[in-house]
Design an enzyme around this catalytic site. Structure first.
Site, PDB file in Angstrom:
ATOM      1  N   ALA A  54       0.831  -1.210   0.000  1.00  0.00           N
ATOM      2  CA  ALA A  54       0.000   0.000   0.000  1.00  0.00           C
ATOM      3  C   ALA A  54       0.865   1.259   0.000  1.00  0.00           C
ATOM      4  O   ALA A  54       1.904   1.306   0.661  1.00  0.00           O
ATOM      5  CB  ALA A  54      -0.903  -0.001   1.235  1.00  0.00           C
ATOM      6  N   ASP A  55       0.446   2.268  -0.762  1.00  0.00           N
ATOM      7  CA  ASP A  55       1.113   3.573  -0.651  1.00  0.00           C
ATOM      8  C   ASP A  55       0.257   4.460   0.263  1.00  0.00           C
ATOM      9  O   ASP A  55      -0.765   4.019   0.797  1.00  0.00           O
ATOM     10  CB  ASP A  55       1.357   4.194  -2.033  1.00  0.00           C
ATOM     11  N   SER A  56       0.696   5.706   0.455  1.00  0.00           N
ATOM     12  CA  SER A  56       0.016   6.568   1.441  1.00  0.00           C
ATOM     13  C   SER A  56      -1.446   6.806   1.060  1.00  0.00           C
ATOM     14  O   SER A  56      -2.325   6.858   1.916  1.00  0.00           O
ATOM     15  CB  SER A  56       0.757   7.895   1.578  1.00  0.00           C
ATOM     16  N   ASP A  70      -3.308   4.723  -0.686  1.00  0.00           N
ATOM     17  CA  ASP A  70      -4.027   3.467  -0.444  1.00  0.00           C
ATOM     18  C   ASP A  70      -4.482   3.381   1.007  1.00  0.00           C
ATOM     19  O   ASP A  70      -5.603   2.972   1.292  1.00  0.00           O
ATOM     20  CB  ASP A  70      -3.122   2.256  -0.722  1.00  0.00           C
TER      21      ASP A  70
END
Lengths: 247, 77
Positions: free
Chosen positions: B35-37, B39
């Protein structure tokens, strides 16, 4: 048509540039919801879209009022589906030289022209992120870049919109969402008709094209930015000003 | 009615685009599930929607793994 099946929300769509934008997006097949500040305005938007045999309608929404935005978005989501195209066009002017500018002139222009963009964008981003596709198009102004005496409030708000748009573009790019500004110069609308003869004369001298722009000439650029073809254009401000200012 | 654990895992799969078999209770959203920020923000919003609750930012920051999310939901709904 390229925007078939997509819902677009256009603020301030009763007249001028907003009306032309609503028509241009409807022309591309989008379901267009236009906002107005009065019931009569909303009805005129509905009638205008109906007359061109387009999908869409007008709603009452005051972009300076968070509650009104929330209620308006709810209505849009229910009746037209989640908007994946947002055009922040609604705006006001309260011109005066800074030395004479009232606090209320300052705050109402900032609320209506800048804070509204923050609120409406935030309200639609979730839907766009889910769809992995979105277009936020903010109507700025040539004066955001060049400044204009008597419009410190308006210039501040519009320059703010451009900065906001660049941040939004960076935050949401990997979700297929673009954010751009269109900065009109002097366009033939009620807003410029308010200017007196002396102001208009001075204006003509600085426009190489030698004429005012038409609302449709702004709307055409908005329609391009909303299109599939513009997917790699983001964080940009496109000037539509007959050559008076080139950034 | 599915359990909280099942519902949380289903949302994690939908939001992060991962297979159910990849999602363990100990899975970290960022390190294990990629996950990125953005997400993680979307994930928290989806959890809020599913469980009709509001997760304050300072609490949301602490939700690093699937188990963290399950524990939070169980304790707050």
């Amino acid at each position: 048509m390229s925007l078939e099946g997509k819902t677009a929300l256009v603020t301030g769509a009763t007249r001028g540039i907003g009306k032309a934008i609503a028509r241009a997006l409807a022309d591309q097949g989008a379901t267009v919801v236009g906002t107005a500040t009065s019931a009569a305005g909303a009805e005129s938007i509905s009638a205008d879209l109906k007359a061109m045999d387009a999908k869409g309608f007008g709603i009452v929404m005051n972009v300076a009022d968070p509650d009104s935005i929330e209620a308006g978005l709810k209505e849009v989501n229910e009746k037209a589906g989640v908007p994946v195209i947002l055009v922040n066009n609604a705006g006001i002017t309260r011109d005066n030289l800074l030395m004479r500018l009232k606090d209320d002139d300052w705050s109402s222009v900032i609320e209506t022209n800048l804070s509204s963009v923050y609120r409406t964008s935030k309200a639609v981003l979730r839907g766009m992120a889910k769809a992995r596709w979105g277009r936020v198009i903010n109507i700025s102004s040539v004066v955001a870049g060049m400044g204009n005496p008597g419009q410190a409030n308006y210039c501040a708000a519009k320059a703010g919109v451009e900065g906001f748009t660049r941040s939004l573009a960076k935050e949401m790019s990997n979700r297929g969402i673009t954010a751009n500004c269109v900065a009109p110069g002097f366009i033939d609308t009620d807003m410029t008709r308010k200017l007196d003869d002396k102001q208009r004369e001075a204006m003509m001298e600085v426009i190489p094209a030698g004429r005012l722009g038409e609302p449709e000439e702004v709307a055409a650029v908005v329609a391009f930015l909303a299109s599939e073809a513009a997917g790699y254009v983001t964080g940009e401000t496109i000037h539509v000003n007959g050559g008076m200012y080139m950034g | 009615m599915s359990t909280v654990e099942e519902r949380v895992k289903k949302i994690v799969c939908e939001q992060l685009g991962v297979k159910e078999s990849e999602v363990q209770n100990t899975s970290s959203f960022v390190e294990d599930l990629g996950a990125d920020s953005l997400d993680t923000v979307e994930l928290v919003m989806a959890l809020e929607e599913e469980f009709e609750t509001e997760i304050p930012d300072e609490e949301a920051e602490k939700l690093a793994s699937v188990q963290d999310a399950i524990d939070y939901i169980v304790a707050h709904t």
